[in-house]
Design an enzyme around this catalytic site. Structure first.
Site, PDB file in Angstrom:
ATOM      1  N   LYS A  44       0.807  -1.228   0.000  1.00 40.08           N
ATOM      2  CA  LYS A  44       0.000   0.000   0.000  1.00 40.08           C
ATOM      3  C   LYS A  44       0.844   1.284   0.000  1.00 40.08           C
ATOM      4  O   LYS A  44       0.400   2.344   0.452  1.00 40.08           O
ATOM      5  CB  LYS A  44      -1.013   0.049   1.160  1.00 40.08           C
ATOM      6  CG  LYS A  44      -1.863  -1.183   1.335  1.00 40.08           C
ATOM      7  CD  LYS A  44      -2.363  -1.796   0.059  1.00 40.08           C
ATOM      8  CE  LYS A  44      -3.403  -0.959  -0.652  1.00 40.08           C
ATOM      9  NZ  LYS A  44      -3.776  -1.606  -1.947  1.00 40.08           N
ATOM     10  N   HIS A  99       7.513  -7.219  -2.215  1.00 41.14           N
ATOM     11  CA  HIS A  99       7.225  -6.734  -0.862  1.00 41.14           C
ATOM     12  C   HIS A  99       8.178  -7.387   0.144  1.00 41.14           C
ATOM     13  O   HIS A  99       7.980  -7.230   1.352  1.00 41.14           O
ATOM     14  CB  HIS A  99       5.790  -7.088  -0.450  1.00 41.14           C
ATOM     15  CG  HIS A  99       4.715  -6.359  -1.188  1.00 41.14           C
ATOM     16  ND1 HIS A  99       4.771  -5.012  -1.461  1.00 41.14           N
ATOM     17  CD2 HIS A  99       3.513  -6.785  -1.681  1.00 41.14           C
ATOM     18  CE1 HIS A  99       3.661  -4.664  -2.107  1.00 41.14           C
ATOM     19  NE2 HIS A  99       2.897  -5.716  -2.247  1.00 41.14           N
ATOM     20  N   SER A 129      -4.957   3.075   3.742  1.00 45.84           N
ATOM     21  CA  SER A 129      -5.102   2.444   2.429  1.00 45.84           C
ATOM     22  C   SER A 129      -5.314   0.942   2.595  1.00 45.84           C
ATOM     23  O   SER A 129      -6.182   0.339   1.944  1.00 45.84           O
ATOM     24  CB  SER A 129      -3.844   2.746   1.602  1.00 45.84           C
ATOM     25  OG  SER A 129      -3.920   2.145   0.347  1.00 45.84           O
TER      26      SER A 129
HETATM   27  P1  A3P Z   1      -4.948   4.921  -1.502  1.00 46.85           P
HETATM   28  O1  A3P Z   1      -5.663   3.694  -1.018  1.00 46.85           O
HETATM   29  O2  A3P Z   1      -4.535   5.817  -0.360  1.00 46.85           O
HETATM   30  O3  A3P Z   1      -5.683   5.646  -2.565  1.00 46.85           O
HETATM   31  P2  A3P Z   1      -0.046  -0.397  -3.575  1.00 46.85           P
HETATM   32  O4  A3P Z   1      -0.022  -0.384  -5.067  1.00 46.85           O
HETATM   33  O5  A3P Z   1       1.300  -0.503  -2.953  1.00 46.85           O
HETATM   34  O6  A3P Z   1      -1.020  -1.406  -3.073  1.00 46.85           O
HETATM   35  O7  A3P Z   1      -0.569   1.041  -3.107  1.00 46.85           O
HETATM   36  C1  A3P Z   1      -1.878   1.434  -3.374  1.00 46.85           C
HETATM   37  C2  A3P Z   1      -2.002   2.906  -3.064  1.00 46.85           C
HETATM   38  O8  A3P Z   1      -1.274   3.659  -4.062  1.00 46.85           O
HETATM   39  C3  A3P Z   1      -3.457   3.376  -3.130  1.00 46.85           C
HETATM   40  O9  A3P Z   1      -3.557   4.425  -2.152  1.00 46.85           O
HETATM   41  C4  A3P Z   1      -3.519   3.914  -4.551  1.00 46.85           C
HETATM   42  O10 A3P Z   1      -4.578   4.805  -4.799  1.00 46.85           O
HETATM   43  C5  A3P Z   1      -2.167   4.615  -4.640  1.00 46.85           C
HETATM   44  N1  A3P Z   1      -1.782   4.921  -6.027  1.00 46.85           N
HETATM   45  C6  A3P Z   1      -1.659   4.094  -7.069  1.00 46.85           C
HETATM   46  N2  A3P Z   1      -1.373   4.774  -8.186  1.00 46.85           N
HETATM   47  C7  A3P Z   1      -1.306   6.080  -7.845  1.00 46.85           C
HETATM   48  C8  A3P Z   1      -1.070   7.296  -8.577  1.00 46.85           C
HETATM   49  N3  A3P Z   1      -0.858   7.312  -9.878  1.00 46.85           N
HETATM   50  N4  A3P Z   1      -1.074   8.460  -7.876  1.00 46.85           N
HETATM   51  C9  A3P Z   1      -1.288   8.485  -6.542  1.00 46.85           C
HETATM   52  N5  A3P Z   1      -1.539   7.365  -5.809  1.00 46.85           N
HETATM   53  C10 A3P Z   1      -1.557   6.175  -6.460  1.00 46.85           C
END
Ligand code: A3P
Length: 286
Positions: A44, A99, A129
């Site tokens: 996340k 991860h 998140s």
């Molecule tokens: P949120 O749940 O706070 O929106 P991961 O890919 O490590 O699982 O992380 C997911 C988080 O990264 C989510 O956060 C997602 O919205 C955010 N995320 C993915 N792409 C993004 C982008 N282009 N800009 C900003 N946040 C992004």
């Protein structure tokens, strides 16, 4: 086996849906190449974002992979079952995500010159998140109340263990110029500048024009409408977009809408204690 079952690996919980004893053995024996690039994150913290950015930084801005290959096959997880199936189709230089904590990287990683971009995110926003991610996925345990989930998070009873252990393991890794630390917050604040950092680190030498194009393609808004990256192709029985979207808010500081003052004090004191005397500098105050 319930749909929300986990595998335990070196004391860490991993979701059974995408990890198996075989995939973990495959990761242990994986032959890392000198030209490989890993984006490493605690879950996340911006993993899928890196699955969008890395191919473009490595291929000079050609949009084909992000428009034609789903993110989990385009830049596969080292530890997941998909890697073995797609490894022969990966573009060169290969981009992977992981991860894993540093100690779990395969032996061939340590003897290689492979590079790592480690993306850190404020753990309070990571928790928020993750809380919504657990609500929308059937293959993860129900998070319970926010308070209950915070307790699990603080004591490492969540995917890939404690946030502090992850950060410590990579911050202490003596990888010299093989590793670039960047934050999710920097990327939100100035994506073109972050892409330039990555391009310089990887020797891609992207022009200003290409950097702008990559930044536009990797913006939250554009990614949200890219079915190759927004997880809309995952069946609803696994990820329910009605409960929460994977690309949920994409902002900095959403924790302020979720933490009460007791939770903030509790969260901060546990994390500070675990980082005390460890000489780990963080880009935000906890
Ligand atoms: P949120 O749940 O706070 O929106 P991961 O890919 O490590 O699982 O992380 C997911 C988080 O990264 C989510 O956060 C997602 O919205 C955010 N995320 C993915 N792409 C993004 C982008 N282009 N800009 C900003 N946040 C992004």
């Amino acid at each position: 086996m319930s749909s929300s079952s986990y595998i335990e690996y070196h004391g860490l919980l991993l979701p059974h849906i995408s990890h198996s004893a075989e995939s973990l053995e495959y990761a242990e024996n994986f032959s890392v190449e000198d030209t490989d690039v890993f984006a490493v994150t605690y879950p996340k913290s911006g993993t899928v974002w890196m699955q969008e950015i890395l191919p473009l930084v490595l291929n000079g801005g050609d949009l084909t992979p992000i428009n034609t290959i789903v993110n989990w096959d385009r830049v596969p997880w080292l530890e997941e079952t998909r890697l073995e199936k797609v490894v022969d189709q990966l573009a060169s230089p290969r981009a992977l995500v992981s991860h894993f904590t540093y100690n779990l990287m395969p032996p061939s990683f340590h003897t290689s010159k492979a590079k790592v971009i480690y993306v850190m995110r404020n753990p309070k926003d990571v928790l928020v998140s993750s809380y919504y991610f657990h609500q929308m996925t059937s293959f993860l345990e129900d998070p319970g109340t926010f308070d209950e989930f915070m307790e699990k998070f603080l004591y490492g009873r969540v995917l890939f263990g404690k946030w502090t252990d992850h950060i410590k393991s990579w911050k202490r890794a003596k990888l010299g110029d093989r590793i670039l630390f960047i934050t999710y917050e920097e990327m939100v604040q100035d994506l073109p500048a972050s892409i330039k950092l990555m391009s310089d680190f990887l020797g891609s030498n992207l022009s200003e024009e290409v950097i702008q194009k990559v930044a536009e393609q990797c913006s939250f808004k554009t990614m949200k409408s890219n079915c190759m990256s927004n997880f809309s192709l995952v069946p609803k029985k696994y990820m329910d977009n009605k409960k929460s979207l994977f690309l949920r808010k994409g902002i900095v500081g959403d924790w302020k809408n979720h933490f009460n003052s007791e939770q903030l004090a509790w969260f901060t004191s546990v994390l500070l204690k675990e980082l005390e005397g460890k000489n780990i500098s963080l880009p935000w105050s906890l």
